[in-house]
Design an enzyme around this catalytic site. Structure first.
Site, PDB file in Angstrom:
ATOM      1  CD  GLU A 199       9.667  60.078  32.075  1.00 35.30           C
ATOM      2  OE1 GLU A 199      10.367  59.225  31.497  1.00 35.30           O
ATOM      3  OE2 GLU A 199       9.991  61.257  32.215  1.00 35.30           O
ATOM      4  CG  ASP A 203      15.723  52.341  27.092  1.00 35.72           C
ATOM      5  OD1 ASP A 203      15.902  53.357  27.779  1.00 35.72           O
ATOM      6  OD2 ASP A 203      14.629  52.040  26.582  1.00 35.72           O
TER       7      ASP A 203
END
Ligand SMILES: Cc1ncc(COP(=O)(O)O)c(C=O)c1O
Lengths: 393, 253
Positions: free
Chosen positions: B45, B56
């Site tokens: 990814e 995040d």
């Protein structure tokens, strides 16, 4: 033209809920329930009671005689600064804390810029005995110290946001991350008409008491419910949304939205989103925001912490694009001057956010018999240090 | 058939690695990908950095802002990747937030991905309903697999819907958290992994968030088809050279 939200959560092409899946269950539960809960008689009763006995509503609609004389028009000030905690923000936090309780939440989080929303949230959490965590940019913690002290005294935990420009945008990021980490017991009280649907609409409805009162108050003063102009400053746009709400569909009422130009529109240090922004996604909604060509959100600047935000609520993006509202931008210097002027002419020290709305009279001429209602969104106690240093008082 | 779909047919547990493009240095992208492939990773990814990565934790946030400071842009990433298929055949996914794609133009972005040989996209803040109404046909036109997240709070009904519009795998977020949490897996995760595994979904599931060592990789892949490591790899690459990637992979399986 419809200026309210549609069933899918959009104002024209702006709005929606662009959220990670982790937030979906909470935002969806809110979406499904907020109108139902707000329509419950027991909710309305409790909300109205608290607005009256605790917040001190209705807030006065005050005819500012000396200011009106100076600018040769009729200026009314909607005195949200006289609310408990000193700004309009408490209208929304009272509504959302009652909502959170009905949704069974026990832990409250919020973001804050100027600290007014943080204080208003800490206040209602104290009132209801709920845990309260407020995220605030490190820069704002320094420039709005009195409000940080108030939040602490009210029992809230203030967590500094250390990323990005360390202001309102970053505090909002941290609050969203907290909600992702605490999906079960926590409600996020967003402090402006921003965020994923249904937040902009919910916050607007809670703030709409401002224009509801203006209508009957103006009727008593002037024999008519509708002013010629309503004026408000815009950070995310909650005091503005509440001030405009009941006039949105009456095209005889002109709407003026005032953004922070910071050091000037072209200075690179500004927060005038309607001019500098482009359609995109910020904090879960599609709206106008300041960004690079590449879609990275840019760091805004304003002397006023509450307007120092790179986006506007989706309702305001729609009002701007459709031309329903006239957007003006006011620099730090002009806002500070207007804040001092109101203090000297009317004995009212406004928040620096609010001072932006007052500064338009230097730039826009109104007719002598125009009725102009300005949202006096908050008082300047929190900004004394900034005023004192700026004017070397 | 798409490289992701082919890979998922193999009779093995998948190890997928996330890294932030442009970190630690702007031009590390291609060598990180090449070294991951030769280290026997199954899928990659590539994180397109964003200024405000809401889902995040601190590690990926910091790598994203460093990457942006290094000058990473969508255009530069596409340029770095333009010949990537001459040297690697591993499935490649771009993971990023929606706004940079929106500004590039969703169709132009997808087209570019196809030209380069990107196999799929993960866009955490592009909701399922918006995707299925507005963008599904575009993704399909350019042969891209779109991957959706589910969490312990996602209802069975919604998981079934997500399964119905997915064509690669389902990204199973291990717990209620942003990326990079270190808490390890307890009974709650076990129950959740079992619950999903028992749903008999048409798409395999790959677990992400909180996988950081051999133990958590093993626990996750006991129920799921594979697992994704992000923050732990970012921390490793900050302190080691690209040539040492093999060591990291060997510490996992
Ligand atoms: C007094 C005052 N006015 C205005 C604002 C801007 O917020 P909004 O645009 O949501 O009214 C703030 C925000 O902190 C504030 O404290």
């Amino acid at each position: 033209m419809n200026y309210n939200v549609n069933e899918k959560g959009y104002y024209g092409k702006f709005g929606g809920a662009y959220i990670p899946e982790m937030l979906y269950p909470n935002v969806e539960a809110l979406r499904q329930n907020y109108l139902k809960i707000m329509a419950e008689p027991s909710f309305k009763e409790e909300f109205n009671q608290l607005l009256k006995d605790y917040v001190g509503r209705p807030s006065p609609l005050y005819f500012a005689k000396r200011l009106s004389e100076k600018y040769n028009t009729k200026i009314y000030l909607k005195r949200e600064d006289l609310n408990h905690t000193g700004a309009h923000k408490i209208n929304n936090t009272i509504g959302q804390i009652l909502m959170a309780k009905r949704l069974g939440k026990t832990r409250i989080i919020a973001e804050t810029g100027a600290g007014q929303h943080g204080v208003a949230t800490a206040t209602v959490c104290a009132l209801m005995g709920l845990e309260c965590i407020v995220y605030m940019g490190e820069i704002d913690i320094a420039r709005q110290a009195p409000n940080v002290a108030r939040m602490k005294m009210l029992g809230a935990t203030v967590v500094p946001a250390l990323s990005g420009s360390r202001t309102l945008k970053d505090a909002t990021n941290e609050a969203i991350r907290d909600w992702i980490n605490n999906p079960v017991d926590t409600h996020y009280i967003i402090g402006s008409a921003i965020g994923p649907h249904p937040y902009p609409d919910m916050v607007t409805r809670f703030q709409s008491v401002i224009s509801e009162e203006i209508k009957w108050q103006l009727k008593a003063h002037e024999g008519r419910e509708n002013p010629d102009y309503v004026v408000a400053c815009i950070g995310g746009g909650s005091n503005a949304a509440g001030t405009y709400y009941h006039f949105l569909h009456d095209e005889n009422v002109n709407i003026i939205a005032v953004e922070a130009a910071g050091l000037g529109i072209d200075s690179g240090e500004s927060a005038a989103t309607s001019v500098l922004g482009k359609e995109g996604i910020i904090h879960g909604c599609k709206t106008l925001l300041m960004q690079t060509k590449d879609g990275q959100i840019t760091e805004p600047y304003s002397i006023s912490a509450g307007l120092d935000y790179p986006g506007v609520g989706p309702m305001h993006a729609h009002l701007s694009k459709t031309g329903r509202a006239e957007f003006m931008s006011i620099t730090d210097a002009d806002a500070m001057k207007a804040g001092l002027e109101l203090s000297k002419l009317e004995g009212i020290i406004p928040a620096i956010e609010t001072a932006h709305a007052l500064a338009i009279f230097e730039y826009k001429t109104f007719k002598t018999d125009d009725v102009v209602v300005v949202s006096l969104s908050g008082r300047g106690d929190k900004d004394l240090d900034t005023y004192v240093k700026y004017f070397k008082l | 058939m798409n490289r992701i779909q082919n890979k998922l047919k193999e009779n093995k547990k998948i190890l997928s690695i996330y890294f932030t493009a442009g970190y630690p240095s702007l031009n590390d992208t291609v060598s990180i990908i090449q070294n991951l492939e030769t280290s026997d990773v199954d899928m990659i990814e590539i994180g397109l950095p964003f200024s405000d990565p809401l889902a995040d934790g601190p590690t990926i946030q910091a790598s994203s802002s460093k990457a942006l400071k290094n000058g990473m842009t969508t255009e530069i990433l596409f340029n770095q990747l333009k010949d990537i298929r001459k040297t690697v055949s591993i499935p490649l996914i771009i993971m990023g937030y929606f706004n940079p794609m929106l500004q590039y133009g969703v169709e132009a972005f997808c087209k570019k991905c196809q030209e380069i040989g990107i196999d799929g996209l993960i866009i955490p803040d592009l909701p399922v309903d918006v995707y299925s109404e507005d963008y599904k046909s575009t993704f399909e036109k350019y042969g891209l697999v779109n991957v959706f997240l589910i969490t312990p709070q996602t209802s069975d009904e919604r998981i079934r819907f997500i399964d119905s519009i997915s064509n690669g795998f389902i990204y199973m977020v291990s717990s209620a958290s942003v990326t990079g949490s270190q808490s390890g897996f307890g009974d709650d995760q076990k129950y959740y992994f079992e619950r999903i595994s028992n749903m008999d979904l048409k798409n395999p599931q790959i677990v992400g968030f909180g996988i950081n060592n051999r133990d958590t990789f093993k626990q996750a892949t006991q129920y799921a088809k594979g697992a994704i490591i992000g923050s732990a790899f970012i921390k490793f690459i900050a302190e080691n050279t690209v040539e040492n990637i093999k060591q990291f992979v060997q510490s996992i399986r």
